[in-house]
Design a protein around this motif. Structure first.
Motif, PDB file in Angstrom:
ATOM      1  N   VAL A  68       0.785  -1.240  -0.164  1.00 15.42           N
ATOM      2  CA  VAL A  68      -0.136   0.006  -0.028  1.00 15.42           C
ATOM      3  C   VAL A  68       0.942   1.308  -0.089  1.00 15.42           C
ATOM      4  CG1 VAL A  68      -1.676   1.310   1.109  1.00 15.42           C
ATOM      5  CG2 VAL A  68      -1.774  -1.138   1.219  1.00 15.42           C
ATOM      6  N   MET A  69       0.780   2.085  -0.748  1.00 13.00           N
ATOM      7  CA  MET A  69       1.289   3.258  -1.042  1.00 13.00           C
ATOM      8  C   MET A  69       0.588   4.386  -0.866  1.00 13.00           C
ATOM      9  SD  MET A  69       3.356   4.794  -4.398  1.00 13.00           S
ATOM     10  CE  MET A  69       1.929   4.541  -5.562  1.00 13.00           C
ATOM     11  N   ARG A  70       0.861   5.548  -0.195  1.00 12.19           N
ATOM     12  CA  ARG A  70       0.072   6.724   0.146  1.00 12.19           C
ATOM     13  C   ARG A  70       0.800   7.982  -0.468  1.00 12.19           C
ATOM     14  NH1 ARG A  70      -1.402   8.972   6.346  1.00 12.19           N
ATOM     15  NH2 ARG A  70      -2.806  10.713   5.547  1.00 12.19           N
ATOM     16  N   LEU A  71      -0.214   8.692  -1.242  1.00 13.98           N
ATOM     17  CA  LEU A  71       0.337  10.099  -1.995  1.00 13.98           C
ATOM     18  C   LEU A  71      -0.517  11.167  -1.417  1.00 13.98           C
ATOM     19  CD1 LEU A  71       0.523   8.793  -5.520  1.00 13.98           C
ATOM     20  CD2 LEU A  71       2.170   8.678  -3.851  1.00 13.98           C
ATOM     21  N   GLN A  72       0.170  12.260  -0.895  1.00  9.79           N
ATOM     22  CA  GLN A  72      -0.447  13.388  -0.015  1.00  9.79           C
ATOM     23  C   GLN A  72       0.003  14.490  -0.786  1.00  9.79           C
ATOM     24  OE1 GLN A  72       0.986  13.426   3.766  1.00  9.79           O
ATOM     25  NE2 GLN A  72      -0.110  11.426   4.373  1.00  9.79           N
ATOM     26  N   GLY A  73      -1.025  15.278  -1.190  1.00 11.74           N
ATOM     27  CA  GLY A  73      -0.575  16.853  -1.761  1.00 11.74           C
ATOM     28  C   GLY A  73      -1.771  17.530  -2.096  1.00 11.74           C
ATOM     29  N   TYR A  74      -1.593  18.491  -3.202  1.00 13.23           N
ATOM     30  CA  TYR A  74      -2.565  19.445  -3.654  1.00 13.23           C
ATOM     31  C   TYR A  74      -2.085  19.767  -5.089  1.00 13.23           C
ATOM     32  CZ  TYR A  74       0.871  23.015  -2.500  1.00 13.23           C
ATOM     33  OH  TYR A  74       1.912  23.851  -2.425  1.00 13.23           O
ATOM     34  N   PHE A  75      -3.157  20.214  -5.668  1.00  9.75           N
ATOM     35  CA  PHE A  75      -3.120  21.122  -7.007  1.00  9.75           C
ATOM     36  C   PHE A  75      -3.265  22.313  -6.565  1.00  9.75           C
ATOM     37  CE2 PHE A  75      -4.091  16.713  -8.249  1.00  9.75           C
ATOM     38  CZ  PHE A  75      -3.240  16.562  -9.246  1.00  9.75           C
ATOM     39  N   GLY A  76      -2.423  23.341  -6.968  1.00 20.84           N
ATOM     40  CA  GLY A  76      -2.445  24.741  -6.850  1.00 20.84           C
ATOM     41  C   GLY A  76      -3.351  25.549  -7.869  1.00 20.84           C
ATOM     42  N   LEU A  77      -4.487  24.996  -7.752  1.00 21.85           N
ATOM     43  CA  LEU A  77      -5.386  25.859  -8.810  1.00 21.85           C
ATOM     44  C   LEU A  77      -5.846  27.201  -8.128  1.00 21.85           C
ATOM     45  CD1 LEU A  77      -7.369  22.764  -9.828  1.00 21.85           C
ATOM     46  CD2 LEU A  77      -5.865  23.951 -11.169  1.00 21.85           C
ATOM     47  N   ARG A  78      -6.458  27.935  -8.935  1.00 18.95           N
ATOM     48  CA  ARG A  78      -6.665  29.219  -8.603  1.00 18.95           C
ATOM     49  C   ARG A  78      -8.219  29.710  -8.855  1.00 18.95           C
ATOM     50  NH1 ARG A  78      -2.572  32.197  -6.345  1.00 18.95           N
ATOM     51  NH2 ARG A  78      -0.452  31.668  -7.258  1.00 18.95           N
ATOM     52  N   PRO A  79      -9.045  29.885  -8.056  1.00 15.32           N
ATOM     53  CA  PRO A  79      -9.184  30.320  -6.608  1.00 15.32           C
ATOM     54  C   PRO A  79      -9.098  29.260  -5.766  1.00 15.32           C
ATOM     55  CG  PRO A  79     -11.146  30.851  -7.128  1.00 15.32           C
ATOM     56  CD  PRO A  79     -10.526  30.446  -8.506  1.00 15.32           C
ATOM     57  N   THR A  80      -9.524  28.244  -6.207  1.00 15.19           N
ATOM     58  CA  THR A  80      -9.675  26.895  -5.238  1.00 15.19           C
ATOM     59  C   THR A  80      -8.720  25.728  -5.552  1.00 15.19           C
ATOM     60  OG1 THR A  80     -12.107  27.452  -5.137  1.00 15.19           O
ATOM     61  CG2 THR A  80     -11.419  25.323  -4.322  1.00 15.19           C
ATOM     62  N   ALA A  81      -7.832  25.491  -4.655  1.00 16.42           N
ATOM     63  CA  ALA A  81      -6.872  24.338  -4.870  1.00 16.42           C
ATOM     64  C   ALA A  81      -7.552  23.114  -4.424  1.00 16.42           C
ATOM     65  CB  ALA A  81      -5.606  24.679  -3.889  1.00 16.42           C
ATOM     66  N   ILE A  82      -7.008  22.130  -4.728  1.00 19.40           N
ATOM     67  CA  ILE A  82      -7.504  20.792  -4.371  1.00 19.40           C
ATOM     68  C   ILE A  82      -6.708  19.801  -3.908  1.00 19.40           C
ATOM     69  CG2 ILE A  82      -8.343  18.498  -5.682  1.00 19.40           C
ATOM     70  CD1 ILE A  82      -9.952  21.188  -6.318  1.00 19.40           C
ATOM     71  N   ASN A  83      -6.990  19.821  -2.381  1.00 20.00           N
ATOM     72  CA  ASN A  83      -6.121  18.754  -1.670  1.00 20.00           C
ATOM     73  C   ASN A  83      -6.439  17.249  -1.862  1.00 20.00           C
ATOM     74  OD1 ASN A  83      -4.887  20.642  -0.060  1.00 20.00           O
ATOM     75  ND2 ASN A  83      -6.865  20.970   1.118  1.00 20.00           N
ATOM     76  N   PHE A  84      -5.398  16.480  -1.932  1.00 26.49           N
ATOM     77  CA  PHE A  84      -5.572  15.017  -2.003  1.00 26.49           C
ATOM     78  C   PHE A  84      -4.791  14.260  -0.982  1.00 26.49           C
ATOM     79  CE2 PHE A  84      -2.328  16.068  -5.028  1.00 26.49           C
ATOM     80  CZ  PHE A  84      -1.339  15.099  -4.976  1.00 26.49           C
ATOM     81  N   ASP A  85      -5.314  12.948  -0.596  1.00 30.48           N
ATOM     82  CA  ASP A  85      -4.659  12.015   0.130  1.00 30.48           C
ATOM     83  C   ASP A  85      -5.161  10.732  -0.188  1.00 30.48           C
ATOM     84  OD1 ASP A  85      -3.498  10.765   2.209  1.00 30.48           O
ATOM     85  OD2 ASP A  85      -4.281  11.962   3.706  1.00 30.48           O
ATOM     86  N   LEU A  86      -4.174   9.937  -1.097  1.00 30.96           N
ATOM     87  CA  LEU A  86      -4.738   8.787  -1.839  1.00 30.96           C
ATOM     88  C   LEU A  86      -3.957   7.842  -1.475  1.00 30.96           C
ATOM     89  CD1 LEU A  86      -4.910  10.685  -5.137  1.00 30.96           C
ATOM     90  CD2 LEU A  86      -6.800  10.184  -3.789  1.00 30.96           C
TER      91      LEU A  86
END
Length: 179
Positions: free
Chosen positions: A119-137
């Motif tokens: 099992v591999m975990r990836l955490q981060g975000y996409f720096g979109l404007r004005p609303t960024a997207i967080n992810f934890d997959l």
């Protein structure tokens, strides 16, 4: 006596020829299909983008069957399409357009981590404007492929995102509700 020496020389010569072939076979043998490859940067981004696209399509159509079907068996067992529709209800009702995530490379809060065997975990975000997207997959290695086993996706203000601040993910395989 000459025939005995020739036979010995022939046996030695065949051993010398056979030895490198045997060594070559050991070093050139591909890894077994069940071993987990360490994904490179592009492969990691492709995993994340494909997850974002699957969730976006499910949110747009209201049909979570495909998202469920392309996920790991543990995810499928824990989540039927109706449950996934409930889990992603908040994200869907917010009108967040996840398709824009495919326009940017993901920014990681932490390096990819193997959290348990397979099992591999990836955490981060996409720096979109004005609303960024967080992810934890989380992805599980199943039948030679990384398949989704845990998911958290949430919109956020780009001003509030700080590298290193990752929201904890629920234990896989139960996904968290997108916010």
């Amino acid at each position: 006596m000459m025939n005995a020496k020739l036979a010995m020389l022939a046996a030695t010569a065949s051993f010398l020829v056979a030895a490198p072939v045997g060594l070559q076979a050991q070093t050139a043998t591909p890894p077994p299909a069940s071993s987990q490859p360490v994904p490179g940067e592009l492969e990691l981004a492709k995993l994340i983008w494909s997850t974002m696209a699957a969730v976006d399509h499910a949110n747009q159509s209201g049909n979570y069957s495909v998202l469920r079907d392309i996920s790991a068996p543990a995810f499928q067992i824990a989540n039927d399409p109706t449950r996934l529709a409930q889990i992603f209800g908040g994200l869907r009702s917010s009108g967040t357009d996840l398709s824009n995530t495919m326009l940017l490379a993901p920014t990681y809060r932490a390096p990819p981590a193997i959290t348990s065997p397979g099992v591999m975990r990836l955490q981060g975000y996409f720096g979109l404007r004005p609303t960024a997207i967080n992810f934890d997959l989380s992805y599980q290695w199943v039948a030679g492929k990384w398949r989704l086993v845990g998911v958290s996706i949430s919109p956020a203000s780009l001003a509030t995102i700080q590298p290193g601040e990752a929201e904890p993910m629920q234990n896989a395989p139960a996904p968290r509700q997108g916010r």
